[in-house]
Design an enzyme around this catalytic site. Structure first.
Site, PDB file in Angstrom:
ATOM      1  N   ASP A  51     -13.906   2.383   6.960  1.00 22.89           N
ATOM      2  CA  ASP A  51     -12.838   3.147   6.292  1.00 22.89           C
ATOM      3  C   ASP A  51     -13.354   3.727   4.980  1.00 22.89           C
ATOM      4  O   ASP A  51     -13.044   4.865   4.653  1.00 22.89           O
ATOM      5  CB  ASP A  51     -11.597   2.277   6.043  1.00 22.89           C
ATOM      6  CG  ASP A  51     -10.574   3.059   5.220  1.00 22.89           C
ATOM      7  OD1 ASP A  51     -10.145   4.130   5.684  1.00 22.89           O
ATOM      8  OD2 ASP A  51     -10.250   2.640   4.098  1.00 22.89           O
ATOM      9  N   ARG A  88     -13.271  12.277   4.473  1.00 21.28           N
ATOM     10  CA  ARG A  88     -12.045  13.071   4.692  1.00 21.28           C
ATOM     11  C   ARG A  88     -11.641  13.846   3.450  1.00 21.28           C
ATOM     12  O   ARG A  88     -11.163  14.970   3.533  1.00 21.28           O
ATOM     13  CB  ARG A  88     -10.877  12.124   5.063  1.00 21.28           C
ATOM     14  CG  ARG A  88     -10.889  11.665   6.492  1.00 21.28           C
ATOM     15  CD  ARG A  88      -9.898  10.529   6.686  1.00 21.28           C
ATOM     16  NE  ARG A  88      -8.555  10.866   6.302  1.00 21.28           N
ATOM     17  CZ  ARG A  88      -7.662   9.981   5.847  1.00 21.28           C
ATOM     18  NH1 ARG A  88      -7.984   8.713   5.699  1.00 21.28           N
ATOM     19  NH2 ARG A  88      -6.452  10.362   5.525  1.00 21.28           N
ATOM     20  N   LYS A 122      -7.696  -1.621   6.565  1.00 15.35           N
ATOM     21  CA  LYS A 122      -7.917  -2.341   5.299  1.00 15.35           C
ATOM     22  C   LYS A 122      -7.011  -3.552   5.210  1.00 15.35           C
ATOM     23  O   LYS A 122      -7.399  -4.602   4.754  1.00 15.35           O
ATOM     24  CB  LYS A 122      -7.593  -1.418   4.107  1.00 15.35           C
ATOM     25  CG  LYS A 122      -8.655  -0.411   3.795  1.00 15.35           C
ATOM     26  CD  LYS A 122      -8.434   0.196   2.413  1.00 15.35           C
ATOM     27  CE  LYS A 122      -7.355   1.260   2.419  1.00 15.35           C
ATOM     28  NZ  LYS A 122      -7.808   2.607   2.680  1.00 15.35           N
ATOM     29  N   SER A 150      -6.687   4.174   8.544  1.00 18.03           N
ATOM     30  CA  SER A 150      -7.276   3.885   7.238  1.00 18.03           C
ATOM     31  C   SER A 150      -6.498   2.759   6.544  1.00 18.03           C
ATOM     32  O   SER A 150      -7.080   1.761   6.098  1.00 18.03           O
ATOM     33  CB  SER A 150      -7.245   5.162   6.389  1.00 18.03           C
ATOM     34  OG  SER A 150      -7.470   4.877   5.039  1.00 18.03           O
ATOM     35  N   HIS A 168       0.843  -1.188   0.000  1.00 17.07           N
ATOM     36  CA  HIS A 168       0.000   0.000   0.000  1.00 17.07           C
ATOM     37  C   HIS A 168       0.877   1.234   0.000  1.00 17.07           C
ATOM     38  O   HIS A 168       1.972   1.219   0.559  1.00 17.07           O
ATOM     39  CB  HIS A 168      -0.877  -0.001   1.257  1.00 17.07           C
ATOM     40  CG  HIS A 168      -2.148   0.759   1.096  1.00 17.07           C
ATOM     41  ND1 HIS A 168      -3.282   0.210   0.565  1.00 17.07           N
ATOM     42  CD2 HIS A 168      -2.457   2.035   1.395  1.00 17.07           C
ATOM     43  CE1 HIS A 168      -4.239   1.116   0.545  1.00 17.07           C
ATOM     44  NE2 HIS A 168      -3.758   2.247   1.043  1.00 17.07           N
TER      45      HIS A 168
HETATM   46  N1  URA Z   1      -4.163   5.567   1.695  1.00 20.49           N
HETATM   47  C1  URA Z   1      -5.199   5.114   2.453  1.00 20.49           C
HETATM   48  O1  URA Z   1      -5.688   4.014   2.263  1.00 20.49           O
HETATM   49  N2  URA Z   1      -5.668   5.911   3.403  1.00 20.49           N
HETATM   50  C2  URA Z   1      -5.173   7.120   3.651  1.00 20.49           C
HETATM   51  O2  URA Z   1      -5.643   7.778   4.547  1.00 20.49           O
HETATM   52  C3  URA Z   1      -4.110   7.591   2.868  1.00 20.49           C
HETATM   53  C4  URA Z   1      -3.622   6.787   1.879  1.00 20.49           C
END
Ligand code: URA
Length: 429
Positions: free
Chosen positions: A161, A168, A187, A183, A82
């Protein structure tokens, strides 16, 4: 307990306890807390922060706000990757198919664009037919059958999320360590990987403006990962200028396709090779990163990497022929240098904002994206430029691009002195 008490507590800079955090996540997910109340609390968190205990509780509550996937029947090692977000960041699109060529199962759930940063899902959706919303069963089957699946955030996994992320984006609450950590990690915990690699970005085009904050964010995410039994490695990358040349959804697919065929920009190459070599190490395929990099070159040169990407696109319903003939915007306009010298700075934030103005990102939650819109950068930090030479190309379907042209010019700082060498990777934690 009620939401007003929770909002007031955070507004008054007090720490929320586990029950209060769980109450907020559960009731907001169910729709019993309104968007404006959630926005007030999220803004209070943004302004007053959260300590580690609160961040951890928020992450766990979000991870368990929906289903959690068990992928242990596929393999002992499931890798996820990620990015904390950036401008022109197509690293995931390149790394994941390469990783899959080594037989390492890839289970990747990505997000949409957030703030000035692009999202992998928006990029994949520029490929006609590519389905990012397949069921979790199909997700698992694809991993079993071809070793890779890249999907969007389903309503079933970490739905809290999904709601908070979209919220956000529209209330200017993206740049917050507890909100980003919860966040990303919620995930990852829900999606079932047991090893994750995080590209944690800092600089003008990232949510963390300083390397110090990126390190802080990395440490919190690693600690939460450890608690959840997930091996977590963070690679801190410099996002002061965009990554690679193309910024915008289909333009980034085009650059990823080129990269998977072996034609990679130097910065893209450095980050892709480092992250992929680390993933191979995490998957017990070799501790020597330089040796791993040789194997990566082999799987790009023998065509396996691109073939795996094509296989992924086909499996998820995408038009593979499109990859060889990517649609262009109606207008392609040059942005020309107004003086001679070296590019001393190329502000990723300005480029990100310009790309959004062209239609490559969203201003509001419900906005649709123009997948062909974006910017191709011909010159980057350290490059020599002649007066009148092309700095960048604007790709747009809008007739009026004068303002964006001017804005892109302000992103470039051109001076006599050649700048110090630009560092792409700062450290690995
Ligand atoms: N990627 C995400 O999944 N969440 C964030 O808040 C920022 C980047």
């Amino acid at each position: 307990m009620n939401i007003l008490e929770i909002i007031s507590k955070k507004r008054d800079k007090k720490a929320l306890n586990k029950e209060e955090i769980e109450y907020f996540i559960e009731e907001y997910t169910k729709g019993n807390i309104t968007d404006y109340q959630a926005a007030a609390l999220v803004m209070a968190i943004f302004i007053n922060g959260m300590d580690y205990e609160e961040t951890k509780n928020l992450t766990i509550a979000m991870a368990h706000s929906g289903e959690t996937l068990d992928l242990s029947d596929i393999s002992d090692t499931i890798i996820d990757k990620h990015s904390s977000g950036g401008v022109g960041d197509k690293i995931t699109l390149i790394v994941m198919p390469i990783v899959a060529t080594f037989g390492i199962p890839v289970a990747k759930m990505s997000g949409r664009g957030l703030g000035i940063t692009g999202g992998t899902i928006d990029k994949l959706e520029s490929i006609p037919g590519y389905r990012t919303d397949i069921s979790l069963e199909e997700f698992k089957n694809n991993i079993k059958e071809i070793g890779i699946s890249l999907i969007g955030q389903t309503k079933d996994l970490a739905p809290a999320d999904k709601k908070i992320y979209a919220l956000r984006d529209t209330i200017a609450c993206t740049e917050s360590i507890p909100l980003i950590a919860s966040s990303i990690m919620s995930k990852k915990i829900a999606a079932g990987a047991n090893k994750i690699i995080l590209e944690v970005t800092y600089g003008k085009g990232a949510f963390m403006k300083t390397e110090e904050d990126a390190i802080k964010l990395s440490k919190i995410m690693s600690k939460i990962g450890e608690l959840a039994g997930i091996e977590t490695v963070c690679v801190i990358t410099n996002m002061n200028q965009p990554i690679g040349k193309n910024v915008g959804n289909s333009l980034e697919i085009e650059e990823a396709v080129r990269a998977l065929k072996g034609d990679m920009e130097e910065d893209v190459k450095e980050i892709v090779f480092h992250i992929t070599a680390l993933i191979m190490k995490m998957a017990n395929l070799g501790d020597n990163l330089e040796e791993n990099k040789k194997k990566i070159i082999e799987n790009i040169e023998n065509g396996k990497a691109y073939k795996k990407f094509v296989e992924l696109v086909a499996k998820q319903g995408g038009d593979t022929k499109y990859l060889e003939n990517i649609e262009r915007a109606k207008y392609i306009v040059e942005v020309k240098a107004e003086k001679e010298g070296y590019v001393q700075d190329l502000n990723a934030e300005t480029i990100g904002k310009s790309a959004i103005a062209l239609g490559a990102g969203r201003m509001k939650k419900e906005d649709t994206i123009d997948h062909t819109a974006g910017i191709v950068l011909s010159k980057k930090i350290g490059d020599k430029v002649l007066n009148g030479e092309t700095l960048a190309y604007i790709h747009t379907n809008k007739e009026n691009f004068e303002d964006v042209t001017k804005e892109i010019l302000t992103a470039y700082k051109i001076g006599k002195e050649k700048p110090e060498e630009y560092k792409h990777i700062s450290k690995t934690i």
